[in-house]
Motif scaffolding. Sequence first.
Motif, PDB file in Angstrom:
ATOM      1  N   LEU A   8       0.845  -1.192   0.000  1.00 17.11           N
ATOM      2  CA  LEU A   8       0.000   0.000   0.000  1.00 17.11           C
ATOM      3  C   LEU A   8       0.884   1.247   0.000  1.00 17.11           C
ATOM      4  CD1 LEU A   8      -3.051   0.892   0.362  1.00 17.11           C
ATOM      5  CD2 LEU A   8      -2.484   1.195   2.782  1.00 17.11           C
ATOM      6  N   THR A   9       0.447   2.248  -0.774  1.00 19.66           N
ATOM      7  CA  THR A   9       1.126   3.556  -0.737  1.00 19.66           C
ATOM      8  C   THR A   9       0.187   4.551  -0.074  1.00 19.66           C
ATOM      9  OG1 THR A   9       2.387   3.061  -2.722  1.00 19.66           O
ATOM     10  CG2 THR A   9       2.140   5.382  -2.152  1.00 19.66           C
ATOM     11  N   PHE A  10       0.713   5.303   0.865  1.00 19.94           N
ATOM     12  CA  PHE A  10      -0.136   6.249   1.609  1.00 19.94           C
ATOM     13  C   PHE A  10       0.722   7.386   2.154  1.00 19.94           C
ATOM     14  CE2 PHE A  10       1.348   4.793   5.777  1.00 19.94           C
ATOM     15  CZ  PHE A  10       1.828   3.521   5.466  1.00 19.94           C
ATOM     16  N   THR A  11       0.072   8.462   2.569  1.00 19.33           N
ATOM     17  CA  THR A  11       0.826   9.553   3.196  1.00 19.33           C
ATOM     18  C   THR A  11       0.479   9.625   4.671  1.00 19.33           C
ATOM     19  OG1 THR A  11      -0.857  11.145   2.580  1.00 19.33           O
ATOM     20  CG2 THR A  11       1.043  10.986   1.125  1.00 19.33           C
ATOM     21  N   VAL A  33      -4.940  -3.136  11.730  1.00 18.45           N
ATOM     22  CA  VAL A  33      -6.155  -3.138  10.897  1.00 18.45           C
ATOM     23  C   VAL A  33      -6.194  -4.396  10.037  1.00 18.45           C
ATOM     24  CG1 VAL A  33      -7.377  -1.951   9.032  1.00 18.45           C
ATOM     25  CG2 VAL A  33      -6.386  -0.627  10.931  1.00 18.45           C
ATOM     26  N   SER A  34      -5.039  -4.770   9.476  1.00 18.49           N
ATOM     27  CA  SER A  34      -5.002  -5.964   8.619  1.00 18.49           C
ATOM     28  C   SER A  34      -5.383  -7.216   9.412  1.00 18.49           C
ATOM     29  CB  SER A  34      -3.614  -6.136   7.995  1.00 18.49           C
ATOM     30  OG  SER A  34      -2.691  -6.672   8.938  1.00 18.49           O
ATOM     31  N   ASP A  40     -10.435  -2.673   6.339  1.00 15.58           N
ATOM     32  CA  ASP A  40     -10.004  -2.123   5.058  1.00 15.58           C
ATOM     33  C   ASP A  40      -8.785  -1.225   5.310  1.00 15.58           C
ATOM     34  OD1 ASP A  40      -9.601  -0.573   2.802  1.00 15.58           O
ATOM     35  OD2 ASP A  40     -11.732  -0.368   2.357  1.00 15.58           O
ATOM     36  N   VAL A  41      -7.619  -1.738   4.946  1.00 17.54           N
ATOM     37  CA  VAL A  41      -6.361  -1.071   5.286  1.00 17.54           C
ATOM     38  C   VAL A  41      -6.231   0.279   4.560  1.00 17.54           C
ATOM     39  CG1 VAL A  41      -3.854  -1.293   5.160  1.00 17.54           C
ATOM     40  CG2 VAL A  41      -5.240  -3.251   5.820  1.00 17.54           C
ATOM     41  N   ALA A  42      -6.647   0.321   3.292  1.00 17.72           N
ATOM     42  CA  ALA A  42      -6.506   1.563   2.515  1.00 17.72           C
ATOM     43  C   ALA A  42      -7.386   2.659   3.110  1.00 17.72           C
ATOM     44  CB  ALA A  42      -6.881   1.310   1.061  1.00 17.72           C
ATOM     45  N   ARG A  43      -8.565   2.261   3.523  1.00 23.73           N
ATOM     46  CA  ARG A  43      -9.474   3.233   4.112  1.00 23.73           C
ATOM     47  C   ARG A  43      -8.940   3.714   5.467  1.00 23.73           C
ATOM     48  NH1 ARG A  43     -15.701   1.751   5.048  1.00 23.73           N
ATOM     49  NH2 ARG A  43     -16.400   3.702   4.180  1.00 23.73           N
TER      50      ARG A  43
END
Length: 463
Positions: free
Chosen positions: A277-280, A299-300, A305-308
């Motif tokens: 996942l890419t995130f800031t 969360v995983s 939902d990890v992206a959320r």
Amino acid sequence: MMSKQPLWTADEITAATGGKATGDFEISGVAFDSREVEDGFLFVAMPGTVHDGHDFVAGAFEKGAAAALVSQPVEGPHVLVDDVPAALEAMARAARARLSDDAVVIGVTGSVGKTSTKEAIAAALERLAPGRVHRSVKSYNNHTGVPLSLARMPREALFAVQEMGMNHSGEIAGLTRMTRPHVAVITAIGPAHIENLGSIEAIADAKGEIFEGLEPGGVAIVPEETDQRERLVKAARGFAERILTVGGTEGDAAVKHSAPARSGGSLVTARLPGRTLTFTISQPGDHWVQNALTVLTVVSQIGGDVARAALALTEMGGLEGRGARHRVEIEGGEILLIDESYNANPVSMEATLKSLGAEKAARKVVVLGTMKELGDTGPAAHAALAAPVEAAGVSLAILVGEEMAPLADALSLTPIEVVHVNDAAGATTNLLSMMRPGDAVLVKASNSMGLGKLVAKVAGDAA
Ligand SMILES: Nc1ncnc2c1ncn2[C@@H]1O[C@H](COP(=O)(O)OP(=O)(O)OP(=O)(O)O)[C@@H](O)[C@H]1O
Ligand SMILES: [Mg+2]
């Protein structure tokens, strides 16, 4: 979190504690500090070494308390018990027991980063179940704070995040058995509280006690990059069904790529359990990258939902005293004031000095105060800050407290300008007269040094 049903009824409190209620009442909150009491609260009259909570019962009723939990009869609605702290613990156990079977409890301990990680986990879970996340607040992480936090937990909570701290071995074992987490997190191991525990191994063992309270099928999360890693993993065996490591390049969650983000935080691509996942992250520093990985690993593991959840990391504001950033107008321009006044130990000092090094600023300034509870290791630990201070490109160091003398000595061999003062007031005067437009100023010390007042004064005066 919002709740439709009362937090407690008188009947539920007597059932949990074995006490006797004066009548029927409903409770909307719980506090043992009378300053925190609001309308409808249960005021818990804890015995104290200096003040007895019973002296504050009348004041609590004035502030709107609906009832008091006491061991001596008082005027007004109350539940009378033999032992108030034991009764609060009984309420904590009852609150934990009444959560629904699909609720998930997360316990967080570690030498640094507990509150930061706990807040970030709660913010992430809030994305998954808005309004149904309970978390411990303030530093309510010890033998009274944990039971209080659990007693505050609404029955409708879907997620609960509880910080656990310790000064002595054996403490977390008790707290975790009360909390009964499904996921138990250790953020980091470092020499905080080494005074009482004696060695880093003893600290790791004391933190590792958190796994003893794991529910069947539970998950243990430990830092990858600590020489205590194997010790922690071993502590988790026998209690955890799954053990995951976070950080480094080999962890079950690891950074593949990280760069400063335009917003001041970091842009991270991470390998997480099950996906990349890419995130800031809004908060700057490698320590926040580590905390973020921990959050997303949690969360995983609970199937979220990890992206959320990661969106919460993008939008998270700084915590007061733990990295909150203030842009302060001064004559001729502005300064960046980084408030780390709540906490300092060798690990967090190094982490935040490193992120100061990455700031874009005309000049870098530090106001550093004593790191407490280091015992015999104190003088060497303070002197050892010279290297990260230099590496951060600091031009001016205002040092606060006697214990900073070894650092003042070490820095006198460098071109860094050093001012050494006794207390927060002295530091405030010096900072106000020496700061210049374009400065990035890091303020960091153990909370008892009172540098929060310096931050309030500098940020407030200018505002
Ligand atoms: N993962 C981390 N590793 C190293 N330093 C960290 C990490 N996370 C936060 N920090 C630093 O440690 C400081 C204290 O963070 P935080 O309040 O979250 O710790 P804590 O463990 O809750 O402390 P306390 O023992 O006072 O409850 C922060 O201001 C920051 O400088
Ligand atoms: Mg804390």
